[in-house]
Enzyme design. Structure first.
Site, PDB file in Angstrom:
ATOM      1  N   GLU A 138       0.769  -1.148   0.033  1.00  0.00           N
ATOM      2  CA  GLU A 138      -0.040  -0.021  -0.096  1.00  0.00           C
ATOM      3  C   GLU A 138       1.032   1.286   0.202  1.00  0.00           C
ATOM      4  OE1 GLU A 138      -2.541  -0.232   3.601  1.00  0.00           O
ATOM      5  OE2 GLU A 138      -3.035  -2.124   3.291  1.00  0.00           O
ATOM      6  N   LYS A 146       2.523   4.483   1.375  1.00  0.00           N
ATOM      7  CA  LYS A 146       2.544   4.936   2.800  1.00  0.00           C
ATOM      8  C   LYS A 146       2.167   6.393   2.923  1.00  0.00           C
ATOM      9  CE  LYS A 146       5.230   4.892   6.967  1.00  0.00           C
ATOM     10  NZ  LYS A 146       5.101   6.097   7.304  1.00  0.00           N
ATOM     11  N   ASP A 153       1.766  10.370   4.076  1.00  0.00           N
ATOM     12  CA  ASP A 153       2.151  10.912   4.970  1.00  0.00           C
ATOM     13  C   ASP A 153       1.176  11.808   5.712  1.00  0.00           C
ATOM     14  OD1 ASP A 153       4.496  11.512   6.454  1.00  0.00           O
ATOM     15  OD2 ASP A 153       5.080  13.023   4.969  1.00  0.00           O
ATOM     16  N   TYR A 161      -7.929   7.946   4.546  1.00  0.00           N
ATOM     17  CA  TYR A 161      -7.802   6.269   3.989  1.00  0.00           C
ATOM     18  C   TYR A 161      -7.658   5.535   5.173  1.00  0.00           C
ATOM     19  CZ  TYR A 161      -7.496   7.409  -1.147  1.00  0.00           C
ATOM     20  OH  TYR A 161      -7.819   7.730  -2.213  1.00  0.00           O
ATOM     21  N   LYS A 206       2.591  -5.572   3.652  1.00  0.00           N
ATOM     22  CA  LYS A 206       1.905  -6.289   4.780  1.00  0.00           C
ATOM     23  C   LYS A 206       1.673  -7.718   4.325  1.00  0.00           C
ATOM     24  CE  LYS A 206      -0.534  -2.250   6.165  1.00  0.00           C
ATOM     25  NZ  LYS A 206      -1.814  -1.384   6.215  1.00  0.00           N
ATOM     26  N   LYS A 228      10.924   2.966   2.595  1.00  0.00           N
ATOM     27  CA  LYS A 228      10.668   4.272   2.281  1.00  0.00           C
ATOM     28  C   LYS A 228      11.364   4.326   1.007  1.00  0.00           C
ATOM     29  CE  LYS A 228       9.143   6.511   5.792  1.00  0.00           C
ATOM     30  NZ  LYS A 228       9.957   7.285   6.679  1.00  0.00           N
ATOM     31  N   CYS A 244      29.229  34.929  19.503  1.00  0.00           N
ATOM     32  CA  CYS A 244      27.724  34.842  19.614  1.00  0.00           C
ATOM     33  C   CYS A 244      27.135  35.672  18.718  1.00  0.00           C
ATOM     34  CB  CYS A 244      27.184  34.516  20.773  1.00  0.00           C
ATOM     35  SG  CYS A 244      25.530  34.660  20.983  1.00  0.00           S
ATOM     36  N   CYS A 297      24.486  37.842  21.353  1.00  0.00           N
ATOM     37  CA  CYS A 297      24.980  38.615  22.534  1.00  0.00           C
ATOM     38  C   CYS A 297      26.389  39.104  22.445  1.00  0.00           C
ATOM     39  CB  CYS A 297      24.588  37.816  23.776  1.00  0.00           C
ATOM     40  SG  CYS A 297      25.865  36.517  24.233  1.00  0.00           S
ATOM     41  N   CYS A 356      28.171  29.308  22.527  1.00  0.00           N
ATOM     42  CA  CYS A 356      28.043  30.759  23.284  1.00  0.00           C
ATOM     43  C   CYS A 356      28.412  30.708  24.892  1.00  0.00           C
ATOM     44  CB  CYS A 356      26.757  31.572  23.065  1.00  0.00           C
ATOM     45  SG  CYS A 356      26.588  32.951  24.233  1.00  0.00           S
ATOM     46  N   CYS A 381      22.686  34.474  27.963  1.00  0.00           N
ATOM     47  CA  CYS A 381      22.572  34.937  26.474  1.00  0.00           C
ATOM     48  C   CYS A 381      21.093  34.894  26.219  1.00  0.00           C
ATOM     49  CB  CYS A 381      23.319  34.146  25.465  1.00  0.00           C
ATOM     50  SG  CYS A 381      22.832  34.143  23.948  1.00  0.00           S
TER      51      CYS A 381
HETATM   52  S1  IVH Z   1      -0.349  -0.016   8.674  1.00  0.00           S
HETATM   53  C1  IVH Z   1       0.830  -1.864  12.731  1.00  0.00           C
HETATM   54  N1  IVH Z   1      -0.668   1.144   6.327  1.00  0.00           N
HETATM   55  O1  IVH Z   1       2.563   5.000   9.009  1.00  0.00           O
HETATM   56  C2  IVH Z   1       0.493  -1.370  11.290  1.00  0.00           C
HETATM   57  N2  IVH Z   1       0.242   2.481   8.228  1.00  0.00           N
HETATM   58  O2  IVH Z   1       5.178   4.632  10.335  1.00  0.00           O
HETATM   59  C3  IVH Z   1       0.757   0.045  11.370  1.00  0.00           C
HETATM   60  N3  IVH Z   1       0.581   4.714   7.712  1.00  0.00           N
HETATM   61  O3  IVH Z   1       1.322   4.933  12.374  1.00  0.00           O
HETATM   62  C4  IVH Z   1      -0.291   0.718  10.315  1.00  0.00           C
HETATM   63  N4  IVH Z   1       0.076   4.799   5.395  1.00  0.00           N
HETATM   64  O4  IVH Z   1      -0.145   6.055  10.602  1.00  0.00           O
HETATM   65  C5  IVH Z   1      -0.152   1.447   7.677  1.00  0.00           C
HETATM   66  N5  IVH Z   1      -0.878   2.132   4.186  1.00  0.00           N
HETATM   67  C6  IVH Z   1      -0.415   2.064   5.610  1.00  0.00           C
HETATM   68  C7  IVH Z   1      -0.106   3.575   6.165  1.00  0.00           C
HETATM   69  C8  IVH Z   1       0.332   3.668   7.346  1.00  0.00           C
HETATM   70  C9  IVH Z   1       0.598   5.440   6.353  1.00  0.00           C
HETATM   71  C10 IVH Z   1       1.441   5.409   8.769  1.00  0.00           C
HETATM   72  C11 IVH Z   1       0.427   5.033   9.918  1.00  0.00           C
HETATM   73  C12 IVH Z   1       1.467   4.304  10.978  1.00  0.00           C
HETATM   74  C13 IVH Z   1       2.782   5.006  10.291  1.00  0.00           C
HETATM   75  C14 IVH Z   1       3.975   4.351  10.759  1.00  0.00           C
END
Ligand code: IVH
Length: 685
Positions: free
Chosen positions: A124, A126, A128, A237, A304, A328, A422, A425, A440, A445
């Site tokens: 999936e 990830k 942000d 989501y 997963k 990542k 500094c 100061c 410093c 300061c």
């Molecule tokens: S699974 C135990 N799926 O990333 C499993 N998390 O760095 C935890 N996050 O706290 C979550 N996209 O908030 C999962 N497709 C995704 C995600 C996801 C973003 C976030 C989530 C988690 C954080 C961990």
């Protein structure tokens, strides 16, 4: 489709029917838009339907219902968020950064499952954003809260209810239809376009811009005024569940689809079932390629194990599951020019060089500053003012300079050196042997003092609402505050002498200062800004020794008896408490009425059955050793490695080692594992 004609038939029963129809029509369009991403009508037509429903509900208030789409209105502002306890902890994910680590993950999974076949994984994006949990009971949204520390978050239900992507009531479709209880977990986020228009609006209003969509989403959820949240086009989501009556769902992929059937958005569009490692790598690369064209920011993929039964079997470590990892993306880079190098002064007096650059877009975010860390880093990369540089941004971390394009450098440039004075100061700045930073030397300061006060009043510390950065700067510049204790000696009159400070805000500030006097002990310790004492160490010290006086009385050796406290931390604590001005400040804080209490927010609000008792484990016990330690610490206990006079209990498993002999010799009480479990009660689950 509803017509004006039948809305004119004037009987309450008919209205009830019409209202129901309108609601289901609106819910259908929410579903088409947020879940299937395939809207059938224009925003305008949607608004018309919505207004009509509002009109009818106002006319017949008896037909109002908590799951009506109109209940998304903001309503009253909240005083303060309550807590939300997660029945099953909300875990984080372990991060990996290259394919080698992915191979390690896959190998570990197969070994633990005892299989040599290819593992089906779901990949999936990830997102942000900010993690939340939604609790639905009998199809109705009851509570929504943030992840917090994983066990306890903030109850932000009124805000959550304003988010259109989150259904107030569930549809009754698919394998989870008519489910009694379901805890949905997912990410609240902001699309790039919603983020850009929010920042544009803020700019017009003279408000500071949010640094990235994640901060904007977090700021919008943690609003005390739900009307503000309502205006921030937030999305959601789902990516998992907490407690659930699982019905016919047996895989992650089915779960994502079943959530969609209930009307809960999940990113099925970009989720992919991959059989084995190679397919997973291919999809990872595809996501990396398309990431910039997605309407929202992603910083990697989450991989997963698809079978829920296998997920259960693999279980979790203390912070993250064994069945998933976050892979990542490589950081995003861009080229720009350094206009000049500025030097900031931190809480400890450290001078930190910052590159001020021509603004550049890095992965959708405008960047104009990058940290240069310290002189050694500057020398290593040979960074100079005027240089063309490659910078990078990875997720939330501060952007940094990766390398200098020396071939484009002006012939008159010269190496950069952090000044010996500094910048604030003017005192001497020196670099002590073995230290990375020049500092410093002036302990009063104003720059240092400002940072100290900002830290002291910050959310994780004393949490003084209303005492923001700008105000701190004024207070220090005007000489009203010379150390954190002075905060508690201010009154409304002294505040009124400040620019743009009205009576009401002055009174509010004094009230929140007063409120902060009862912060928990761990926050108080953290707020003092002792070098190396972060939130975790502060909590550990408080759980181990109780109050400030006991911590203050400990020697470095005694502090080090606590697992997790190393020699540097111990020395730093001792040094801090041996400084008379620090003691004087603490005494003044206490005389002003600062009286911190024992923290209660880390184990479901229950008491600490093992409060400050010191445990040593020996021999093998049925719990994993780490797990046993975690349980003890959660219950307020302290776990040490060796038996001393101070040990309260030795927990003895089979084949105990010499620790048991030592315990007998010193008269320390020995207990069995089940006695230990009895002592911690429900916390051992
Ligand atoms: S699974 C135990 N799926 O990333 C499993 N998390 O760095 C935890 N996050 O706290 C979550 N996209 O908030 C999962 N497709 C995704 C995600 C996801 C973003 C976030 C989530 C988690 C954080 C961990």
């Amino acid at each position: 489709m509803l017509t004006e004609k039948n809305s004119q038939i004037n009987s309450p029963d008919n209205f009830k029917e019409e209202i129901d129809l309108l609601r289901s029509e609106i819910r259908h369009h929410d579903y088409m838009y947020y879940v299937l991403d395939a809207p059938e009508i224009s925003d305008r037509e949607y608004d018309d339907l919505f207004r009509k429903l509002e009109r009818f509900e106002n006319q017949y208030p008896e037909f109002r219902s908590p799951d009506s789409p109109t209940q998304r209105i903001g309503g009253e502002a909240i005083e303060k968020f309550g807590q939300m306890t997660h029945a099953i902890p909300m875990l984080s994910l372990a991060n990996i950064f290259d394919s080698g680590e992915l191979i390690d993950f896959d190998t570990r999974v197969r070994k633990l499952l005892g299989t040599s076949t290819l593992i089906p994984y779901v990949l999936e994006p990830k997102l942000d954003g900010i993690a939340i949990e939604l609790i639905y009971r009998d199809g109705i949204l009851i509570t929504g809260g943030t992840r917090g520390d994983g066990t306890t978050g903030e109850d932000v239900t009124p805000n959550i209810k304003t988010i259109k992507a989150i259904p107030l009531g569930l549809r009754s479709r698919g394998p989870l239809s008519d489910i009694g209880l379901i805890e949905v977990r997912g990410e609240i986020f902001m699309t790039r376009s919603a983020f850009d228009s929010l920042n544009k609006e803020r700019d017009e209003l003279g408000l500071p811009a949010f640094a990235n969509p994640r901060n904007a989403a977090a700021g919008s959820i943690r609003q005390l005024d739900p009307n503000v949240t309502a205006q921030r086009r937030l999305r959601f989501y789902a990516h998992g569940v907490g407690r659930i009556e699982r019905g016919g769902v047996s895989t992650q992929m089915e779960l994502l689809n079943a959530l969609n059937d209930l009307g809960i958005p999940s990113n099925v569009e970009h989720a992919r079932l991959c059989i084995g490692l190679e397919e997973a790598l291919i999809h990872y690369n595809t996501l990396a390629e398309i990431r910039n064209s997605l309407p929202f920011e992603i910083d990697g993929t989450v991989i997963k194990v698809n079978l829920l039964e296998w997920q259960d079997q693999l279980g979790a470590k203390s912070r993250s599951p064994r069945w998933a990892v976050a892979y990542k993306f490589a950081p995003v880079q861009a080229e720009t020019r350094i206009i000049r190098i500025e030097v900031g002064v931190g809480r400890t007096g450290a001078l930190t060089p910052v590159a001020i650059m021509e603004p550049v877009n890095v992965g959708g975010v405008k960047i104009s500053r990058a940290t240069l860390h310290n002189q050694d880093e500057i020398d290593r990369k040979d960074v100079r003012e005027g240089d063309v540089v490659i910078i990078q941004r990875a997720g939330d971390v501060i952007p940094e300079v990766v390398k200098v394009k020396t071939e484009l450098r002006s012939p008159v440039s010269h190496p950069y050196e952090i000044p010996n004075h500094c910048p604030v100061c003017g005192s001497e700045a020196v670099r002590l042997k073995g230290q990375a930073a020049k500092r410093c030397v002036n302990s009063s300061c104003p720059a240092r003092l400002k940072e100290t006060i900002k830290h002291f009043s910050s959310r994780a510390a004393m949490d003084i609402e209303g005492l923001g950065d700008k105000l701190v700067e004024q207070l220090v510049d005007k000489g009203l505050i010379k150390d954190p204790a002075d905060i508690y000696y201010m009154d409304v009159d002294s505040l009124l002498s400040l620019d743009r400070m009205a009576e009401k805000s002055a009174t509010n500030l004094i009230n929140s200062i007063r409120k902060s006097k009862s912060a928990t002990m761990d926050r108080f310790l953290f707020s003092l800004g002792i070098p190396l004492v972060g939130e975790t160490v502060a909590r550990l010290l408080v759980q181990s020794f109780g109050d400030m006086d006991s911590i203050r009385a400990k020697s470095a050796a005694e502090l080090q008896e606590i697992p997790g406290i190393g020699p540097e931390v111990a020395q730093s604590v001792v040094t801090f408490f041996s400084e008379p001005r620090n003691i004087y400040m603490i005494d003044r804080l206490v005389s002003a009425g600062v009286s911190p209490g024992f923290p209660v927010d880390h184990n479901h609000g229950e008491s600490y059955p093992l409060k400050r008792k010191i445990f040593v484990f020996t021999g093998s016990i049925s719990l994993a050793r780490n797990e046993a330690k975690r349980i003890a610490v959660r219950a307020g206990g302290v776990v040490a490695n060796s038996v001393t006079k101070k040990t309260d209990y030795v927990v003895v498993g089979s084949d105990p080692g010499s620790k048991l002999d030592k315990a007998r010799e010193l008269g320390v009480k020995a207990i069995t594992e089940s006695e230990f479990k009895d002592m911690v009660g429900g916390l051992s689950e």
